[in-house]
Write a protein that holds these residues in place. Structure first.
Motif, PDB file in Angstrom:
ATOM      1  N   HIS A 264       0.812  -1.208   0.000  1.00 17.04           N
ATOM      2  CA  HIS A 264       0.000   0.000   0.000  1.00 17.04           C
ATOM      3  C   HIS A 264       0.850   1.266   0.000  1.00 17.04           C
ATOM      4  CE1 HIS A 264      -3.262  -2.792   0.901  1.00 17.04           C
ATOM      5  NE2 HIS A 264      -4.096  -1.808   0.582  1.00 17.04           N
ATOM      6  N   MET A 265       2.185   1.099   0.002  1.00 20.46           N
ATOM      7  CA  MET A 265       3.058   2.269  -0.072  1.00 20.46           C
ATOM      8  C   MET A 265       3.312   2.648  -1.525  1.00 20.46           C
ATOM      9  SD  MET A 265       5.792   1.523   2.996  1.00 20.46           S
ATOM     10  CE  MET A 265       6.614   3.102   2.789  1.00 20.46           C
ATOM     11  N   SER A 266       3.710   1.669  -2.355  1.00 23.64           N
ATOM     12  CA  SER A 266       3.946   1.941  -3.775  1.00 23.64           C
ATOM     13  C   SER A 266       4.094   0.627  -4.518  1.00 23.64           C
ATOM     14  CB  SER A 266       5.209   2.783  -3.976  1.00 23.64           C
ATOM     15  OG  SER A 266       6.364   2.020  -3.681  1.00 23.64           O
ATOM     16  N   THR A 267       3.837   0.658  -5.837  1.00 22.75           N
ATOM     17  CA  THR A 267       4.017  -0.528  -6.670  1.00 22.75           C
ATOM     18  C   THR A 267       5.491  -0.924  -6.707  1.00 22.75           C
ATOM     19  OG1 THR A 267       2.132   0.095  -8.049  1.00 22.75           O
ATOM     20  CG2 THR A 267       3.676  -1.501  -8.968  1.00 22.75           C
ATOM     21  N   SER A 268       6.389   0.059  -6.712  1.00 21.78           N
ATOM     22  CA  SER A 268       7.827  -0.232  -6.721  1.00 21.78           C
ATOM     23  C   SER A 268       8.240  -0.975  -5.457  1.00 21.78           C
ATOM     24  CB  SER A 268       8.628   1.066  -6.846  1.00 21.78           C
ATOM     25  OG  SER A 268       8.386   1.702  -8.072  1.00 21.78           O
ATOM     26  N   ALA A 269       7.653  -0.595  -4.325  1.00 25.23           N
ATOM     27  CA  ALA A 269       8.011  -1.228  -3.052  1.00 25.23           C
ATOM     28  C   ALA A 269       7.611  -2.690  -3.028  1.00 25.23           C
ATOM     29  CB  ALA A 269       7.366  -0.483  -1.889  1.00 25.23           C
ATOM     30  N   PRO A 338      24.472  -9.981  -8.981  1.00 24.85           N
ATOM     31  CA  PRO A 338      24.315 -10.877 -10.136  1.00 24.85           C
ATOM     32  C   PRO A 338      22.874 -11.339 -10.348  1.00 24.85           C
ATOM     33  CG  PRO A 338      26.276 -11.472  -8.893  1.00 24.85           C
ATOM     34  CD  PRO A 338      25.563 -10.434  -8.079  1.00 24.85           C
ATOM     35  N   VAL A 339      22.157 -11.621  -9.246  1.00 27.14           N
ATOM     36  CA  VAL A 339      20.769 -12.070  -9.396  1.00 27.14           C
ATOM     37  C   VAL A 339      19.864 -10.907  -9.797  1.00 27.14           C
ATOM     38  CG1 VAL A 339      18.783 -13.085  -8.221  1.00 27.14           C
ATOM     39  CG2 VAL A 339      21.075 -13.976  -7.775  1.00 27.14           C
ATOM     40  N   LEU A 340      20.063  -9.742  -9.204  1.00 30.49           N
ATOM     41  CA  LEU A 340      19.241  -8.581  -9.561  1.00 30.49           C
ATOM     42  C   LEU A 340      19.386  -8.218 -11.036  1.00 30.49           C
ATOM     43  CD1 LEU A 340      19.631  -6.124  -6.527  1.00 30.49           C
ATOM     44  CD2 LEU A 340      17.580  -7.351  -7.236  1.00 30.49           C
ATOM     45  N   SER A 341      20.581  -8.465 -11.583  1.00 29.42           N
ATOM     46  CA  SER A 341      20.811  -8.132 -12.992  1.00 29.42           C
ATOM     47  C   SER A 341      19.973  -8.995 -13.938  1.00 29.42           C
ATOM     48  CB  SER A 341      22.299  -8.293 -13.331  1.00 29.42           C
ATOM     49  OG  SER A 341      22.706  -9.646 -13.238  1.00 29.42           O
ATOM     50  N   LEU A 342      19.420 -10.099 -13.425  1.00 28.58           N
ATOM     51  CA  LEU A 342      18.579 -10.969 -14.249  1.00 28.58           C
ATOM     52  C   LEU A 342      17.183 -10.395 -14.443  1.00 28.58           C
ATOM     53  CD1 LEU A 342      19.524 -14.446 -12.699  1.00 28.58           C
ATOM     54  CD2 LEU A 342      20.405 -13.435 -14.813  1.00 28.58           C
ATOM     55  N   TYR A 343      16.793  -9.458 -13.582  1.00 30.25           N
ATOM     56  CA  TYR A 343      15.463  -8.870 -13.658  1.00 30.25           C
ATOM     57  C   TYR A 343      15.454  -7.658 -14.592  1.00 30.25           C
ATOM     58  CZ  TYR A 343      14.050 -11.557  -9.503  1.00 30.25           C
ATOM     59  OH  TYR A 343      13.747 -12.559  -8.619  1.00 30.25           O
ATOM     60  N   LYS A 344      14.289  -7.430 -15.167  1.00 27.34           N
ATOM     61  CA  LYS A 344      14.084  -6.220 -15.973  1.00 27.34           C
ATOM     62  C   LYS A 344      13.133  -5.315 -15.200  1.00 27.34           C
ATOM     63  CE  LYS A 344      14.803  -8.528 -20.423  1.00 27.34           C
ATOM     64  NZ  LYS A 344      14.206  -8.871 -21.750  1.00 27.34           N
ATOM     65  N   LEU A 345      13.710  -4.530 -14.278  1.00 26.98           N
ATOM     66  CA  LEU A 345      12.928  -3.682 -13.397  1.00 26.98           C
ATOM     67  C   LEU A 345      13.228  -2.205 -13.662  1.00 26.98           C
ATOM     68  CD1 LEU A 345      13.498  -5.661 -10.063  1.00 26.98           C
ATOM     69  CD2 LEU A 345      11.499  -5.804 -11.570  1.00 26.98           C
ATOM     70  N   GLU A 346      12.292  -1.371 -13.239  1.00 27.80           N
ATOM     71  CA  GLU A 346      12.511   0.068 -13.328  1.00 27.80           C
ATOM     72  C   GLU A 346      13.662   0.463 -12.404  1.00 27.80           C
ATOM     73  OE1 GLU A 346      11.010   2.128 -15.395  1.00 27.80           O
ATOM     74  OE2 GLU A 346       9.843   0.452 -16.210  1.00 27.80           O
ATOM     75  N   PRO A 347      14.409   1.530 -12.714  1.00 27.41           N
ATOM     76  CA  PRO A 347      15.551   1.941 -11.880  1.00 27.41           C
ATOM     77  C   PRO A 347      15.203   2.116 -10.403  1.00 27.41           C
ATOM     78  CG  PRO A 347      15.574   3.132 -13.944  1.00 27.41           C
ATOM     79  CD  PRO A 347      14.289   2.368 -13.928  1.00 27.41           C
ATOM     80  N   GLU A 348      14.050   2.733 -10.121  1.00 29.58           N
ATOM     81  CA  GLU A 348      13.650   2.945  -8.726  1.00 29.58           C
ATOM     82  C   GLU A 348      13.433   1.614  -8.011  1.00 29.58           C
ATOM     83  OE1 GLU A 348      10.035   4.949  -6.068  1.00 29.58           O
ATOM     84  OE2 GLU A 348      10.000   5.048  -8.263  1.00 29.58           O
ATOM     85  N   THR A 349      12.796   0.653  -8.690  1.00 29.77           N
ATOM     86  CA  THR A 349      12.549  -0.667  -8.104  1.00 29.77           C
ATOM     87  C   THR A 349      13.861  -1.406  -7.866  1.00 29.77           C
ATOM     88  OG1 THR A 349      10.440  -0.783  -9.299  1.00 29.77           O
ATOM     89  CG2 THR A 349      11.309  -2.846  -8.417  1.00 29.77           C
ATOM     90  N   MET A 350      14.788  -1.283  -8.810  1.00 29.19           N
ATOM     91  CA  MET A 350      16.089  -1.939  -8.675  1.00 29.19           C
ATOM     92  C   MET A 350      16.867  -1.390  -7.478  1.00 29.19           C
ATOM     93  SD  MET A 350      18.064  -4.282 -10.044  1.00 29.19           S
ATOM     94  CE  MET A 350      17.650  -4.487 -11.784  1.00 29.19           C
ATOM     95  N   GLN A 351      16.849  -0.074  -7.300  1.00 23.67           N
ATOM     96  CA  GLN A 351      17.557   0.545  -6.175  1.00 23.67           C
ATOM     97  C   GLN A 351      16.955   0.127  -4.840  1.00 23.67           C
ATOM     98  OE1 GLN A 351      17.525   4.764  -6.870  1.00 23.67           O
ATOM     99  NE2 GLN A 351      18.957   4.658  -8.595  1.00 23.67           N
ATOM    100  N   LEU A 352      15.623   0.058  -4.783  1.00 20.86           N
ATOM    101  CA  LEU A 352      14.961  -0.367  -3.557  1.00 20.86           C
ATOM    102  C   LEU A 352      15.307  -1.823  -3.232  1.00 20.86           C
ATOM    103  CD1 LEU A 352      11.333   1.130  -3.604  1.00 20.86           C
ATOM    104  CD2 LEU A 352      13.127   1.514  -1.902  1.00 20.86           C
ATOM    105  N   ALA A 353      15.293  -2.681  -4.244  1.00 25.95           N
ATOM    106  CA  ALA A 353      15.604  -4.096  -4.032  1.00 25.95           C
ATOM    107  C   ALA A 353      17.021  -4.270  -3.499  1.00 25.95           C
ATOM    108  CB  ALA A 353      15.426  -4.876  -5.336  1.00 25.95           C
ATOM    109  N   ASP A 354      17.967  -3.527  -4.038  1.00 27.48           N
ATOM    110  CA  ASP A 354      19.358  -3.608  -3.573  1.00 27.48           C
ATOM    111  C   ASP A 354      19.460  -3.136  -2.120  1.00 27.48           C
ATOM    112  OD1 ASP A 354      22.175  -3.999  -3.773  1.00 27.48           O
ATOM    113  OD2 ASP A 354      22.430  -1.851  -4.080  1.00 27.48           O
ATOM    114  N   ALA A 355      18.778  -2.049  -1.782  1.00 27.01           N
ATOM    115  CA  ALA A 355      18.799  -1.538  -0.404  1.00 27.01           C
ATOM    116  C   ALA A 355      18.171  -2.539   0.559  1.00 27.01           C
ATOM    117  CB  ALA A 355      18.058  -0.206  -0.336  1.00 27.01           C
ATOM    118  N   PHE A 356      17.059  -3.153   0.138  1.00 29.13           N
ATOM    119  CA  PHE A 356      16.412  -4.161   0.983  1.00 29.13           C
ATOM    120  C   PHE A 356      17.366  -5.326   1.254  1.00 29.13           C
ATOM    121  CE2 PHE A 356      11.782  -3.133  -0.479  1.00 29.13           C
ATOM    122  CZ  PHE A 356      11.874  -1.910   0.152  1.00 29.13           C
ATOM    123  N   LEU A 357      18.089  -5.755   0.223  1.00 31.72           N
ATOM    124  CA  LEU A 357      18.992  -6.902   0.365  1.00 31.72           C
ATOM    125  C   LEU A 357      20.160  -6.591   1.291  1.00 31.72           C
ATOM    126  CD1 LEU A 357      18.960  -8.234  -3.297  1.00 31.72           C
ATOM    127  CD2 LEU A 357      18.188  -9.471  -1.266  1.00 31.72           C
TER     128      LEU A 357
END
Length: 450
Positions: A264-269, A338-357
């Motif tokens: 409920h915060m954002s689709t990227s989240a 290396p695993v994140l690079s396999l996804y085709k995500l928007e830049p904002e989503t990619m940055q959030l995923a890296d921070a979460f990890l």
């Protein structure tokens, strides 16, 4: 610390098999996420929403199966096999009841259930399409999980790894064909992913039944063993089950609530959390394998009636759990990009995923100690109520209220919210250490005559 090499060979032999099984099982979801992420982000988010329902269901089945392991391993440690069969039958009946109940619920209210995790109509539509097929896996999955838990209570774990590998191969092949429409097949998107999972679940159950009939030697399970139960053992089983089941349900609802807050915060989240949590679950397999192994070892030792062995096992395993945590953190840190690079995500989503990890690299150390200590040693030793109470207080009285306030009142960033949602994995280490080393938790649950 235990010095006998035989213990470490046996322990790590089982741990490695269970880790690989969990890795392969999670890899099925990872493959789904990668393929669906490349297909479309709404498809990925829709399946992620449905998987929260699936996660709660899996937690319930996990609780039902863990109660079989806790009670069954003590009877097996005593050399009594017939009670293990009866306990398995009791668990099977209950698991099938739950499977049918969930199937009816998702048939009647699919849209309402998916909308609990996201308000986005497009994501809800994708989720409902996925749920229309995936609901048929519930019955097959329930039978498989109870049978595997029964085998695990006797120390038989290799078949679970074989089934997981088979499921991964089948699922990936069908997904590749049906999600994108390769080899002349229709382009089905999320429906294709659901079909792949359904075929995998049906085929793995058939293979497991073949193994039990032709290869299994400890219990010699047959269909007739599941046509009747035992009233006395039923009471014993449910006495063990309820705290375990409540703990599993609370954990499943906690995971669903976490994703609902992020969703409920954002689709990227929600997309970033789906990617990060799937990768985290992959590495968390080390802790899960250690926890499951500890439960079997401790349960058998308690059943054998050797308090000295139980205490020695507990002290040695805690050191091993800390080592598992350090290794898990390092692995997660190294594989994240290396695993994140396999996804085709928007830049904002990619940055959030890296921070979460990066946050989860810290969290996994605490989790790898407290989870197998609490679930493997304390709960596996017979004290099932303690873990339930601790999880209720830490999650529902601290973590979720704090996270909700940070997300919707303070309106903090998703990164701050992720920290809040996972803090219990750190502070639960303290009560885990105190309970395991200074509390009473080794309880004999078996009867003298059964």
């Amino acid at each position: 610390m235990i010095r006998e090499k035989k213990f470490y060979r046996s322990f790590f032999s089982m741990v490695v098999v269970l880790i690989l099984q969990n890795v392969v099982t999670i890899s099925v979801n990872l493959a789904d996420n990668i393929m669906l992420g490349a297909y479309s982000e709404p498809a990925l988010a829709g399946v992620a929403a449905v998987n929260q329902i699936q996660f709660v269901y899996q937690q319930i089945l996990l609780g039902i199966g863990e109660a079989v392991v806790i009670l069954g391993s003590q009877y097996f440690g005593k050399g009594q096999k017939d009670p293990v069969k009866k306990i398995s039958s009791i668990a099977m009946h209950f698991a099938l009841f739950v499977a049918v109940g969930l199937f009816v619920a998702v048939c009647l209210w699919p849209g309402m259930l998916v909308s609990a995790f996201t308000p986005d109509p497009e994501i809800i539509g994708q989720g409902v399409s996925y749920l229309a097929v995936i609901r048929y896996t519930y019955l097959f999955f329930a039978v498989t999980q109870i049978l595997l838990a029964t085998l695990r209570s006797t120390g038989t774990v290799r078949i679970a790894l074989g089934l997981s590998v088979w499921s991964l191969v089948v699922n990936c092949c069908i997904n590749y064909t049906l999600i994108y429409g390769h080899f002349g097949a229709p382009r089905l998107g999320v429906t294709g992913a659901a079909i792949g999972t359904l075929v995998a679940r049906v085929s793995e159950l058939l293979l497991l039944l073949f193994y039990i009939v032709k290869k299994e030697r400890h219990l010699h399970l047959r269909l007739t063993d599941y046509l009747h139960t035992d009233g006395t053992l039923r009471r014993d089983y449910f006495k063990v089950l309820w705290p375990v089941l409540m703990g599993s349900i609370l954990w499943g609802l906690n995971n669903a609530a976490q994703n609902a807050i992020l969703g409920h915060m954002s689709t990227s989240a929600i997309a970033a959390n789906s990617v990060a949590s799937t990768m985290f679950l992959l590495v968390k397999s080390m802790a899960v394998g250690a926890s499951s192994t500890a439960s079997v070892f401790i349960g058998k030792a308690v059943g054998e009636g050797d308090p000295g062995k139980v205490k020695q096992y507990a002290h040695t395993m805690q050191v091993l759990f800390l080592a598992v945590g350090v290794v898990s953190s390092g692995v997660l840190f190294l594989i994240r990009m290396p695993v994140l690079s396999l996804y085709k995500l928007e830049p904002e989503t990619m940055q959030l995923a890296d921070a979460f990890l990066l946050i989860l690299c810290v969290i996994i150390i605490g989790m790898s100690y407290q989870m197998p200590t609490n679930l493997g040693i304390v709960r596996g030793g017979g004290d099932t109520r303690y873990v339930m109470v601790m999880d209720f207080v830490s999650i529902w009285c601290i973590v979720l209220p704090l996270s909700y306030i940070m997300a919707f009142v303070v309106k903090a960033s998703p990164i701050v919210v992720i920290w809040c949602l996972n803090l219990d994995q750190i502070f639960k280490c303290v009560p885990a250490f105190l309970k395991c080393n200074f509390g009473h938790w080794a309880k004999k649950l078996t009867r003298e005559t059964a």
